[in-house]
Design a protein around this motif. Structure first.
Motif, PDB file in Angstrom:
ATOM      1  N   ARG A  23       0.846  -1.195   0.000  1.00  0.00           N
ATOM      2  CA  ARG A  23       0.000   0.000   0.000  1.00  0.00           C
ATOM      3  C   ARG A  23       0.886   1.251   0.000  1.00  0.00           C
ATOM      4  NH1 ARG A  23      -4.713   1.691   4.416  1.00  0.00           N
ATOM      5  NH2 ARG A  23      -5.461   3.520   3.297  1.00  0.00           N
ATOM      6  N   PHE A  39       2.223   4.989   0.596  1.00  0.00           N
ATOM      7  CA  PHE A  39       2.035   6.136   1.468  1.00  0.00           C
ATOM      8  C   PHE A  39       3.001   7.220   1.016  1.00  0.00           C
ATOM      9  CE2 PHE A  39       0.685   2.575   4.077  1.00  0.00           C
ATOM     10  CZ  PHE A  39      -0.468   3.052   4.692  1.00  0.00           C
ATOM     11  N   SER A  40       2.566   8.471   1.129  1.00  0.00           N
ATOM     12  CA  SER A  40       3.410   9.602   0.757  1.00  0.00           C
ATOM     13  C   SER A  40       3.488  10.575   1.920  1.00  0.00           C
ATOM     14  CB  SER A  40       2.864  10.309  -0.494  1.00  0.00           C
ATOM     15  OG  SER A  40       2.885   9.444  -1.607  1.00  0.00           O
ATOM     16  N   PRO A  41       4.463  10.402   2.827  1.00  0.00           N
ATOM     17  CA  PRO A  41       4.618  11.360   3.932  1.00  0.00           C
ATOM     18  C   PRO A  41       4.899  12.773   3.447  1.00  0.00           C
ATOM     19  CG  PRO A  41       5.939   9.377   4.283  1.00  0.00           C
ATOM     20  CD  PRO A  41       5.446   9.331   2.879  1.00  0.00           C
ATOM     21  N   THR A  58       0.420  -3.781   5.215  1.00  0.00           N
ATOM     22  CA  THR A  58      -0.134  -2.764   6.111  1.00  0.00           C
ATOM     23  C   THR A  58      -1.383  -3.328   6.769  1.00  0.00           C
ATOM     24  OG1 THR A  58       0.665  -1.018   4.624  1.00  0.00           O
ATOM     25  CG2 THR A  58      -0.966  -0.400   6.282  1.00  0.00           C
ATOM     26  N   TYR A 111       9.426   3.077   8.505  1.00  0.00           N
ATOM     27  CA  TYR A 111       8.045   2.942   8.040  1.00  0.00           C
ATOM     28  C   TYR A 111       7.063   3.411   9.111  1.00  0.00           C
ATOM     29  CZ  TYR A 111       9.273   0.159   3.887  1.00  0.00           C
ATOM     30  OH  TYR A 111       9.762  -0.258   2.676  1.00  0.00           O
ATOM     31  N   ARG A 149       6.228   2.046   0.417  1.00  0.00           N
ATOM     32  CA  ARG A 149       5.381   0.886   0.135  1.00  0.00           C
ATOM     33  C   ARG A 149       5.781  -0.259   1.065  1.00  0.00           C
ATOM     34  NH1 ARG A 149       2.536   1.055  -4.746  1.00  0.00           N
ATOM     35  NH2 ARG A 149       3.037   2.833  -6.082  1.00  0.00           N
ATOM     36  N   ALA A 204      -4.635   2.540   9.007  1.00  0.00           N
ATOM     37  CA  ALA A 204      -3.435   1.750   9.280  1.00  0.00           C
ATOM     38  C   ALA A 204      -3.145   1.735  10.773  1.00  0.00           C
ATOM     39  CB  ALA A 204      -2.249   2.319   8.516  1.00  0.00           C
ATOM     40  N   THR A 249       7.572   8.308  -1.545  1.00  0.00           N
ATOM     41  CA  THR A 249       6.480   7.338  -1.499  1.00  0.00           C
ATOM     42  C   THR A 249       7.000   6.050  -0.872  1.00  0.00           C
ATOM     43  OG1 THR A 249       5.424   8.251  -3.483  1.00  0.00           O
ATOM     44  CG2 THR A 249       4.810   6.016  -2.839  1.00  0.00           C
ATOM     45  N   VAL A 264       2.578  -1.811  10.497  1.00  0.00           N
ATOM     46  CA  VAL A 264       3.191  -2.201   9.235  1.00  0.00           C
ATOM     47  C   VAL A 264       4.028  -3.447   9.474  1.00  0.00           C
ATOM     48  CG1 VAL A 264       3.230   0.087   8.200  1.00  0.00           C
ATOM     49  CG2 VAL A 264       5.135  -0.636   9.645  1.00  0.00           C
ATOM     50  N   LEU A 302       4.625   6.885   9.095  1.00  0.00           N
ATOM     51  CA  LEU A 302       3.172   6.723   9.074  1.00  0.00           C
ATOM     52  C   LEU A 302       2.538   7.033  10.421  1.00  0.00           C
ATOM     53  CD1 LEU A 302       3.005   3.418   6.997  1.00  0.00           C
ATOM     54  CD2 LEU A 302       2.808   5.772   6.201  1.00  0.00           C
TER      55      LEU A 302
END
Length: 332
Positions: A245, A247-249, A260, A291, A256, A267, A254, A270, A295
């Protein structure tokens, strides 16, 4: 030449083979020189399959039984699979051949493609650029459209099937591949980039293509199964988590994670699957913490193959749980 995945081997190689492996099989095998002339130390990564070097076929064998590999991918093997060193690969090839035959039996995807013809008559719209460059006024260049099955979505599985025919499998497996290729006779045999969109009904076939290309797409230097990717999907399925999945902090980054864990679409943790031997490397822990921190999560998991005692590390506000998942034992 037969090598075992995740193993170190001392083998005699020709210089042409060494150069080819270093150029085309980076990340699959590592080749190092030794003090002895013509002898190299070869370390195989987490791959199963065959590499077609200029001088011979290099077989990469797995420590994982064929039934276990199929179980991790969620497929069932037939009783015809042999028990040789390439049995895990051969089982997946037979699944690919069955899916190839199914698509061919249902009808290949066809679409209009542009052709380039020249002659005394015009067979479609005029190719203006080619006509301007033409020195003979009696030769006309046209660009008609023809409905054809010779498309990238069909060339990818056909090219893979022909590579599989060059692999030392049992005669019954080769016969299954040749029978499956019969409806695909109108498709040219050349490697193509994977199509951006997959036609309806082709999804199971391209899933099998993905297994046998080892994450290298159509440019695979042989036939490769990435056991690391297989393990990642298996972990995500066992945890009932969403795989890869994104995610772009921040806009420039990006992430992955391999899996997740979600609760009501949000979420909560992870997991990172590592197809490698215990003990845990420090870099693995840093990756899991990165990670979780990016997130804004407090739980992260590192999953390794095999039976290991559960461990938990606390780094700041992140707890990293290290767990083992048995994949090589009996399936019962």
């Amino acid at each position: 030449l037969r090598l075992c995945e995740r193993g170190n081997h001392r083998v005699r190689l020709h210089r042409v083979e060494v150069d080819w492996l270093r150029l085309h099989a980076q990340g699959v095998v590592e080749v190092e020189v030794t003090a002895e002339r013509g002898i190299y130390r070869v370390r195989v990564g987490g791959y199963l399959g065959c590499l077609f070097t200029p001088r011979r076929v290099v077989q990469l064998c797995a420590r994982l039984p064929a039934e276990n590999l199929a179980w991790m991918l969620g497929v069932r093997l037939g009783p015809e699979v042999s028990s040789g060193p390439l049995a895990p690969l051969e089982g997946l090839v037979r699944v690919f051949a069955e899916r190839l035959e199914t698509v061919g039996r249902c009808g290949l995807h066809a679409d209009y493609r542009e052709m380039h013809l020249q002659g005394a008559a015009l067979w479609g719209p005029l190719d203006v650029l080619a006509q301007v460059r033409e020195v003979s006024p009696a030769r006309l260049h046209s660009r008609p459209e023809e409905r054809s099955v010779d498309l990238p979505c069909n060339r990818v599985p056909v090219a893979l099937a022909h590579r599989l025919l060059a692999t030392p499998f049992a005669p019954t497996t080769h016969a299954l591949l040749r029978r499956a290729l019969v409806p695909w006779g109108g498709v040219s045999m050349r490697d193509e980039p994977w199509p951006e969109t997959i036609p309806p009904g082709y999804e199971p076939l391209f899933e099998a293509c993905g297994w046998l290309c080892g994450g290298h797409g159509s440019g695979t230097p042989g036939v490769l199964v990435s056991l690391s990717q297989v393990f990642e999907r298996h972990v995500a399925r066992c945890l009932d988590a969403e795989p890869q999945r994104p995610f772009s902090p921040c806009p420039e980054l990006t992430l992955r994670p391999d899996a997740t864990l979600l609760r009501s679409g949000v979420a909560i943790a992870v997991a990172d699957a590592k197809w490698k031997r215990w003990p845990v490397e420090v870099a693995d822990v840093y990756q899991a913490v990165a990670y979780a921190t990016a997130l804004d999560l407090s739980e992260a998991y590192l999953i390794y193959p095999g039976r290991h005692r559960p461990e938990t590390l606390t780094l700041g506000r992140v707890r990293v749980h290290r767990r083992g998942l048995e994949v090589a034992g009996p399936l019962e």
